[in-house]
Design a protein around this motif. Structure first.
Motif, mmCIF file in Angstrom:
data_model
loop_
_atom_site.group_PDB
_atom_site.id
_atom_site.type_symbol
_atom_site.label_atom_id
_atom_site.label_comp_id
_atom_site.label_asym_id
_atom_site.label_seq_id
_atom_site.Cartn_x
_atom_site.Cartn_y
_atom_site.Cartn_z
ATOM 1 N N GLU A 82 0.842 -1.205 0.000
ATOM 2 C CA GLU A 82 0.000 0.000 0.000
ATOM 3 C C GLU A 82 0.876 1.253 0.000
ATOM 4 O OE1 GLU A 82 -4.220 1.033 2.068
ATOM 5 O OE2 GLU A 82 -2.602 0.486 3.449
ATOM 6 N N GLN A 83 1.965 1.242 0.763
ATOM 7 C CA GLN A 83 2.898 2.378 0.785
ATOM 8 C C GLN A 83 3.502 2.630 -0.589
ATOM 9 O OE1 GLN A 83 5.620 1.209 3.853
ATOM 10 N NE2 GLN A 83 4.241 1.797 5.519
ATOM 11 N N LYS A 84 3.690 1.564 -1.350
ATOM 12 C CA LYS A 84 4.237 1.684 -2.707
ATOM 13 C C LYS A 84 3.165 2.064 -3.728
ATOM 14 C CE LYS A 84 8.127 -1.496 -2.309
ATOM 15 N NZ LYS A 84 8.832 -2.605 -2.959
ATOM 16 N N GLY A 85 1.908 2.124 -3.285
ATOM 17 C CA GLY A 85 0.816 2.463 -4.184
ATOM 18 C C GLY A 85 0.394 1.321 -5.091
ATOM 19 N N LEU A 86 0.679 0.091 -4.677
ATOM 20 C CA LEU A 86 0.394 -1.063 -5.529
ATOM 21 C C LEU A 86 -0.913 -1.764 -5.192
ATOM 22 C CD1 LEU A 86 3.996 -2.530 -5.736
ATOM 23 C CD2 LEU A 86 2.891 -0.853 -7.216
ATOM 24 N N VAL A 87 -1.396 -1.559 -3.973
ATOM 25 C CA VAL A 87 -2.686 -2.116 -3.565
ATOM 26 C C VAL A 87 -3.464 -1.056 -2.785
ATOM 27 C CG1 VAL A 87 -1.821 -4.493 -3.421
ATOM 28 C CG2 VAL A 87 -1.902 -3.093 -1.362
ATOM 29 N N THR A 88 -4.765 -1.282 -2.715
ATOM 30 C CA THR A 88 -5.619 -0.433 -1.884
ATOM 31 C C THR A 88 -6.471 -1.326 -1.004
ATOM 32 O OG1 THR A 88 -7.326 -0.354 -3.599
ATOM 33 C CG2 THR A 88 -5.740 1.464 -3.560
ATOM 34 N N ARG A 89 -6.791 -0.800 0.172
ATOM 35 C CA ARG A 89 -7.706 -1.492 1.087
ATOM 36 C C ARG A 89 -9.049 -0.789 1.000
ATOM 37 N NH1 ARG A 89 -3.064 -1.464 5.197
ATOM 38 N NH2 ARG A 89 -2.690 -3.655 5.645
ATOM 39 N N VAL A 90 -10.100 -1.593 0.906
ATOM 40 C CA VAL A 90 -11.459 -1.063 0.842
ATOM 41 C C VAL A 90 -12.283 -1.787 1.903
ATOM 42 C CG1 VAL A 90 -13.514 -0.799 -0.606
ATOM 43 C CG2 VAL A 90 -11.233 -0.592 -1.625
ATOM 44 N N VAL A 91 -13.032 -1.022 2.699
ATOM 45 C CA VAL A 91 -13.873 -1.620 3.733
ATOM 46 C C VAL A 91 -14.927 -2.496 3.063
ATOM 47 C CG1 VAL A 91 -15.509 -1.145 5.608
ATOM 48 C CG2 VAL A 91 -13.480 0.285 5.339
ATOM 49 N N ASP A 92 -15.083 -3.711 3.574
ATOM 50 C CA ASP A 92 -16.051 -4.675 3.052
ATOM 51 C C ASP A 92 -17.460 -4.149 3.294
ATOM 52 O OD1 ASP A 92 -17.857 -6.905 2.802
ATOM 53 O OD2 ASP A 92 -16.132 -8.242 2.990
ATOM 54 N N ALA A 93 -18.290 -4.172 2.262
ATOM 55 C CA ALA A 93 -19.661 -3.665 2.364
ATOM 56 C C ALA A 93 -20.513 -4.494 3.323
ATOM 57 C CB ALA A 93 -20.309 -3.643 0.981
ATOM 58 N N GLN A 94 -20.241 -5.801 3.443
ATOM 59 C CA GLN A 94 -21.025 -6.669 4.317
ATOM 60 C C GLN A 94 -20.489 -6.727 5.744
ATOM 61 O OE1 GLN A 94 -20.744 -7.799 0.911
ATOM 62 N NE2 GLN A 94 -22.829 -7.006 0.839
ATOM 63 N N ASP A 95 -19.202 -6.448 5.917
ATOM 64 C CA ASP A 95 -18.585 -6.551 7.239
ATOM 65 C C ASP A 95 -17.578 -5.415 7.393
ATOM 66 O OD1 ASP A 95 -17.325 -7.197 9.603
ATOM 67 O OD2 ASP A 95 -16.702 -9.202 8.981
ATOM 68 N N CYS A 96 -17.989 -4.367 8.084
ATOM 69 C CA CYS A 96 -17.136 -3.177 8.188
ATOM 70 C C CYS A 96 -15.838 -3.442 8.970
ATOM 71 C CB CYS A 96 -17.908 -2.009 8.787
ATOM 72 S SG CYS A 96 -18.503 -2.306 10.452
ATOM 73 N N ARG A 97 -15.721 -4.588 9.631
ATOM 74 C CA ARG A 97 -14.478 -4.936 10.326
ATOM 75 C C ARG A 97 -13.437 -5.474 9.360
ATOM 76 N NH1 ARG A 97 -16.767 -9.329 14.056
ATOM 77 N NH2 ARG A 97 -17.832 -9.632 12.095
ATOM 78 N N SER A 98 -13.875 -5.938 8.202
ATOM 79 C CA SER A 98 -12.963 -6.524 7.202
ATOM 80 C C SER A 98 -12.653 -5.514 6.115
ATOM 81 C CB SER A 98 -13.600 -7.750 6.546
ATOM 82 O OG SER A 98 -13.691 -8.806 7.450
ATOM 83 N N LYS A 99 -11.456 -5.658 5.582
ATOM 84 C CA LYS A 99 -11.061 -4.839 4.433
ATOM 85 C C LYS A 99 -10.674 -5.773 3.298
ATOM 86 C CE LYS A 99 -9.635 -0.860 7.052
ATOM 87 N NZ LYS A 99 -8.545 -0.046 7.529
ATOM 88 N N ARG A 100 -11.073 -5.384 2.115
ATOM 89 C CA ARG A 100 -10.732 -6.141 0.921
ATOM 90 C C ARG A 100 -9.517 -5.486 0.273
ATOM 91 N NH1 ARG A 100 -13.724 -10.229 -0.127
ATOM 92 N NH2 ARG A 100 -15.714 -10.419 0.923
ATOM 93 N N ILE A 101 -8.658 -6.320 -0.290
ATOM 94 C CA ILE A 101 -7.418 -5.840 -0.880
ATOM 95 C C ILE A 101 -7.540 -5.923 -2.402
ATOM 96 C CG2 ILE A 101 -4.898 -6.065 -0.881
ATOM 97 C CD1 ILE A 101 -6.274 -5.709 1.948
ATOM 98 N N PHE A 102 -7.251 -4.809 -3.065
ATOM 99 C CA PHE A 102 -7.341 -4.725 -4.520
ATOM 100 C C PHE A 102 -6.017 -4.238 -5.098
ATOM 101 C CE2 PHE A 102 -11.700 -4.293 -3.110
ATOM 102 C CZ PHE A 102 -12.413 -5.068 -4.004
ATOM 103 N N LEU A 103 -5.648 -4.781 -6.252
ATOM 104 C CA LEU A 103 -4.493 -4.262 -6.966
ATOM 105 C C LEU A 103 -4.818 -2.868 -7.476
ATOM 106 C CD1 LEU A 103 -3.451 -7.353 -9.130
ATOM 107 C CD2 LEU A 103 -2.244 -6.437 -7.142
ATOM 108 N N SER A 104 -3.861 -1.972 -7.425
ATOM 109 C CA SER A 104 -4.076 -0.633 -7.968
ATOM 110 C C SER A 104 -3.994 -0.694 -9.490
ATOM 111 C CB SER A 104 -3.024 0.339 -7.432
ATOM 112 O OG SER A 104 -1.768 0.046 -8.004
ATOM 113 N N ALA A 105 -4.547 0.316 -10.130
ATOM 114 C CA ALA A 105 -4.508 0.370 -11.596
ATOM 115 C C ALA A 105 -3.059 0.418 -12.077
ATOM 116 C CB ALA A 105 -5.275 1.590 -12.092
ATOM 117 N N HIS A 106 -2.184 1.015 -11.272
ATOM 118 C CA HIS A 106 -0.766 1.144 -11.632
ATOM 119 C C HIS A 106 -0.077 -0.213 -11.765
ATOM 120 C CE1 HIS A 106 3.436 2.338 -11.447
ATOM 121 N NE2 HIS A 106 3.584 1.586 -10.383
ATOM 122 N N ILE A 107 -0.390 -1.158 -10.899
ATOM 123 C CA ILE A 107 0.338 -2.435 -10.862
ATOM 124 C C ILE A 107 -0.243 -3.473 -11.826
ATOM 125 C CG2 ILE A 107 -0.974 -3.434 -8.949
ATOM 126 C CD1 ILE A 107 2.791 -3.888 -9.506
#
Length: 154
Positions: A82-107
């Motif tokens: 995430e510090q390198k800008g390669l992934v982003t964390r997004v709060v899960d819509a069904q469970d706000c305690r969980s975060k989903r990890i997505f590749l950034s458009a850059h990577i």
């Protein structure tokens, strides 16, 4: 094979499957590290990027399960990516305690290139084998893996 300390490994040791598995894995890791340097990624980081190519949007727990590692280690790995800008964390819509990890458009385009590098490493390592030998090797390795999984899952 002569060890750096001058100790000779006997041919008997060199032919043991456990030694061969371990040494092949070690050599593969070294080769992969070298190939991933141009992307400024460690092997662990490139490994996570590879998993996210197939399982983008997974939670940290799902990634830990898929990668066979602890959730804490995954969290630190995600932090670095995430510090390198390669992934982003997004709060899960069904469970706000969980975060989903997505590749950034850059990577994403780089990840495809990395996957080709990894595929090429495997191809290079198997180049002296016949196609039928590679197929048999895959079957044997899958059988060994399933046997070991059964042993560790008890």
């Amino acid at each position: 094979m002569t060890m750096p300390s001058g100790i000779n490994l006997s041919g008997q040791v060199l032919e043991q499957p456990g030694f061969l598995f371990t040494d092949i894995a070690r050599l593969y890791r070294i080769a992969l590290d070298r190939r991933m340097q141009k992307y400024d990624l460690t092997r662990s980081q490139s490994w996570m990027v590879s998993f996210l190519c197939y399982f983008d949007g997974s939670t940290q727990q799902q990634l830990a399960d898929l990668m066979g590692t602890g959730k804490g280690g995954i969290g630190k790995l995600v932090d670095r990516l995430e510090q390198k800008g390669l992934v982003t964390r997004v709060v899960d819509a069904q469970d706000c305690r969980s975060k989903r990890i997505f590749l950034s458009a850059h990577i994403k385009p780089i990840a495809q290139e990395m996957e080709r590098e990894i595929d090429q490493l495997v191809t290079d390592s198997l180049r002296d084998l016949q196609e039928s030998d590679v197929a048999q090797l895959k079957n044997w390795l899958k059988t060994i893996r399933m046997t070991l999984l059964g042993a560790v899952m008890v």
